[in-house]
Structure formats: C-alpha cells, structure tokens
Motif scaffolding. Structure first.
Motif, mmCIF file in Angstrom:
data_model
loop_
_atom_site.group_PDB
_atom_site.id
_atom_site.type_symbol
_atom_site.label_atom_id
_atom_site.label_comp_id
_atom_site.label_asym_id
_atom_site.label_seq_id
_atom_site.Cartn_x
_atom_site.Cartn_y
_atom_site.Cartn_z
ATOM 1 N N ILE A 1 36.704 47.778 83.708
ATOM 2 C CA ILE A 1 37.477 47.470 82.499
ATOM 3 C C ILE A 1 37.302 45.986 82.156
ATOM 4 O O ILE A 1 37.367 45.127 83.025
ATOM 5 N N ARG A 2 37.065 45.702 80.885
ATOM 6 C CA ARG A 2 36.869 44.330 80.400
ATOM 7 C C ARG A 2 38.084 43.445 80.673
ATOM 8 O O ARG A 2 39.222 43.921 80.602
ATOM 9 N N LYS A 3 37.830 42.179 80.901
ATOM 10 C CA LYS A 3 38.887 41.206 81.202
ATOM 11 C C LYS A 3 40.012 41.216 80.152
ATOM 12 O O LYS A 3 41.186 41.281 80.493
ATOM 13 N N ASP A 4 39.650 41.151 78.861
ATOM 14 C CA ASP A 4 40.706 41.050 77.838
ATOM 15 C C ASP A 4 41.447 42.363 77.624
ATOM 16 O O ASP A 4 42.569 42.366 77.105
ATOM 17 N N VAL A 5 40.845 43.469 78.036
ATOM 18 C CA VAL A 5 41.562 44.749 78.020
ATOM 19 C C VAL A 5 42.505 44.786 79.221
ATOM 20 O O VAL A 5 43.688 45.137 79.097
ATOM 21 N N GLU A 6 41.976 44.374 80.359
ATOM 22 C CA GLU A 6 42.741 44.344 81.619
ATOM 23 C C GLU A 6 44.083 43.629 81.450
ATOM 24 O O GLU A 6 45.115 44.074 81.964
ATOM 25 N N GLU A 7 44.040 42.530 80.691
ATOM 26 C CA GLU A 7 45.256 41.725 80.526
ATOM 27 C C GLU A 7 46.376 42.466 79.796
ATOM 28 O O GLU A 7 47.542 42.101 79.909
ATOM 29 N N LEU A 8 46.004 43.478 79.032
ATOM 30 C CA LEU A 8 47.007 44.213 78.247
ATOM 31 C C LEU A 8 47.458 45.505 78.930
ATOM 32 O O LEU A 8 48.225 46.280 78.357
#
Lengths: 254, 254
Positions: free
Chosen positions: A210-217
């Motif tokens: 999972i992409r970093k900026d998706v992970e954050e959400l």
C-alpha cells in the motif's frame, strides 16, 4: 469469413489504448461468451464456429453482428493459447458514477494491482463473497484487459467496478462512517481482530504494498499471521490469495 | 561464455521428460536463485551476470560450476518473459520416501491439479500456514515444472512434497487415525463445521474436481459457502484460492 481488419482489430484490443479508442473489449472462451450473450452487454461482433452454433442457442437481442468462421480463422484471431469456438467483441460500458455513500457491507479498494490474473481472481473472489463494490486506483491494471476478463470468469460483469483515487474514496468512506482497514505485513492478527461488516478493505500492489500516502489515511492495519514452521519462512502470500483469506474472515461470521 | 548446448539444455528442462533424463531442474529469478544458493540443493551450473555478482555474495559450497554471462546471453537462455540476472540449473533431489504415519497437523492431498501456477501457489500457501506435508497424485503437474517453482516463490524447497496414489495415502491416513476431508461444491459449511487439526484435506482438479474413486474414500465433504448476492452467481473459486480459504479456516483456531 472475416477480413484481415477484424483480426487486426481483435489483436489491437489487447492494449488499453485501442480499447479506449475503439470503445470495445474482448471476451473469449465459450462459457464466458455464452454468459456475455445472456447479459446486458452489447456485442458489436460475435465470431463463432459451426460447433458453437450447434452447441449453444444464441439469443440475438444484444448482438449487432454475428459471423461464422472456421476453427483455423478463429485460432488466428484469438489471443488465447488454446482458443475455443467463439470470440465476442463487446462495446465498453460507460464508466460507473461513484456512489455518494458506501453501503453497509464490505467493499474493497485496490491500490495499484498490476497483474491482470490477480485482478481477475480478486473480482471472482469478491463476487463469491457477495462484495458488490470494488474501487481501484487509476494505476491498477485495466478491468477490460483480456487477461483480467479471463481470470474473473464472468464475475467482471457481476460486480460494480469503479476507478477512483484513494482521496475520493476516503472522503466517501468518511461521510459514510465506514472504517478503512488495510492489509500489511505487520498488522493486527485478522483471526482475533474485530472486523466490522461495513469496512472498506485496502489491498496493495504486488511488490510495493500500500502506498505511503494511502497508508496514512488507514484506520486499522491487519495481517494474516504467518504460521510457517520453517526457519526460513514464506515471506508473503500472493495478493489475490491474501484478499481471499481476509474476505473469508470478514464474511464467515455472517 | 556458454555454448549452444547449455542453452539447449536449459530450454529442454521446461519438459518433465528431460528433467527426468538429465536429473536437473531450473530455478530463475534473482531472489529465488539466492535462496537456492543458501539452501541444501546442489547447483550443477549457476549462470550469473556481472550485476548479480556485484549485488549478491555467492556462497560456493553447493555450486559445482559458476559461469558469468552477459545479459543478452542470459536472456537468450531464460524461459522467463522478463529474465533477471541469474539461472540456476539444479540437481533433482531424490524422491522422498512416504512417512509411515501422518503427523498430528493438517496435511494436503492434491488430486490431479493441472495448472503449474495453481500448484506453486498452493505450495506457498501451505508453507505460510505451517502445513509440512503435501501429497499429490501422479497425474498432478510436476513439482519441478519451472512455472511451479516460480509460483511457489521458494516454498517448494521448504515443504515436503510426496507423489503417491490416493490409495496409498488413504491406508497411511487410516493407520494414523487421520480423518479425510474433501472440498466439494455441495459439502458442509466450513465456517460451522468442526475441523480436526490432524485432517488430511483433499483438493481436486481445476475442471473435474475430486475423482469418483477418491471421493468414495473421503470421510467428510466440506464447502466454502457462496455468498454472492447476484442472481447469476460465481460458479466456483479457483482451486488455489479455495485451498487458501480452507487452510485458513483450519488454522485460525490455533
């Protein structure tokens, strides 16, 4: 008989560029083709051999053109290694508009799945488990890639597939009070975790996850525990296999 | 440099006939090859590019010959669509002798699995779930098929794989008081069924399922319930996906 141009058209539909330009996609394999004939999809050209005609009754209502070809011609036109007796050139349906809210059951967001076999298999799994909505990032492999269609075994036409950015689906999820779960190597054990039935489940890319900026959400990180007894353990599971196990775990309690 | 004969040898190892004759099999892909270098397997010839040598330290203890080749040569020799920087030609290990009894945890019997991707994926799943013994009917695709090796992602070397008839494993199971479960379309719901930890689980062929004469010797038929909400439901799950879900269900309680 069919001309060189039809064969050229069929071959071109292996590529998204030409599917978009021609607004067409391919369905091959007799079982799949008969399913499509009986669906709401419009078939621009249906190529069949005599054998197909003899084996199946063909409902013409959604078929614009039907052409009988010999096996050799069908083989030449086919993208499959082992062609059967039919090829349907179908009209691309319009893109679905995103729902304003998520429903009260499990949905899936695919973050950059690259392998068409994986996407097709995931669609088939979702269909099996009654998961109605699949969302996918724009860099996920195209739903109408012939290998996706093949691997989905007809399920591509039974689920609602939406292409959208994670930010968009994140907003919709928040408005629907839908918790967002993501599959990670180091998440909480899915076997002991509480799994709400209205979850949006995020599955990541085959290699990168999972992409970093998706992970954050993501609200909750989950994981399938590795029970390997070997010193050098299996490092991961294939993403479609992982999706199957997680969806099963969400749905088993119902 | 390598000669035409080596390339010819490599290509021939795609077929079981030549693997049996030469007592060799192929491992490709840098990650897999490094795993094999550090395993107990004997490498008859290791082909690597300069880049591989620069990226990985190579422990020579199980390597009989090592050859540096350029990328173009490696590409020519490779069976992969996207070759990497190494090919290991490995010595076929001796066949394992069947255990006199089954152990006290889940084992799997594969009844005629045909697709190498499915077999490799099933091996990876078993490794993940700590299933140590896989038995397979003689007409199951060969463990050393390069596509099986590829899909198993190194797990082929971490589990014990035995080729044997169902009658043989049936006798061993009876002597070990091991219940035999089989996956069918119409079996008992796996989510509510009691699943004994020492089960032998039988999974059938992709198209035909479990053979009639095997079916007759199965103690308990189980099934993954179809939760599809569509009028025209998904008819089945891929056999490797079904194996993953069933193994997860057996192992989740541990």
């Amino acid at each position: 008989m069919i001309g060189k141009n039809t064969i050229k058209l069929i071959k071109s539909l292996a590529l998204k560029k030409y599917r978009t330009k021609e607004k067409l996609f391919l369905v091959e394999g007799d079982k799949l083709v008969t399913e499509v004939i009986n669906s709401q999809l419009i078939i621009s050209q249906l190529l069949v051999t005599l054998q197909f005609r003899e084996n199946y009754e063909i409902d013409l209502k959604n078929i614009e053109n039907i052409l009988e070809v010999d096996s050799a011609t069908l083989k030449k036109a086919s993208l499959l290694q082992n062609p059967q007796n039919s090829i349907a050139i179908c009209r691309l349906p319009n893109k679905r508009e995103l729902p304003p809210k998520l429903n009260n059951s499990l949905s899936v967001f695919l973050d950059g799945i690259q392998d068409p076999g994986n996407l097709g298999t995931i669609i088939r799994i979702c269909d099996w488990f009654g998961i109605e909505n699949i969302f996918a990032s724009p860099d996920t492999v195209d739903l109408y890639n012939p290998k996706v269609i093949q691997a989905s075994m007809g399920s591509f036409n039974r689920i609602a597939f939406y292409e959208c950015s994670f930010n968009t689906i994140h907003k919709i999820a928040k408005e629907s009070s839908t918790p967002i779960f993501g599959a990670f190597m180091d998440g909480a054990n899915i076997y002991t975790e509480t799994l709400p039935q209205n979850t949006l489940l995020v599955m990541g890319n085959e290699g990168k996850g999972i992409r970093k900026d998706v992970e954050e959400l993501i609200d909750r990180r989950i994981s399938i525990p590795n029970l390997s007894t070997n010193a050098s353990k299996a490092e991961s599971l294939n993403v479609s296999v992982a999706t199957a196990i997680i969806c099963s775990e969400f749905k088993r309690a119902l």
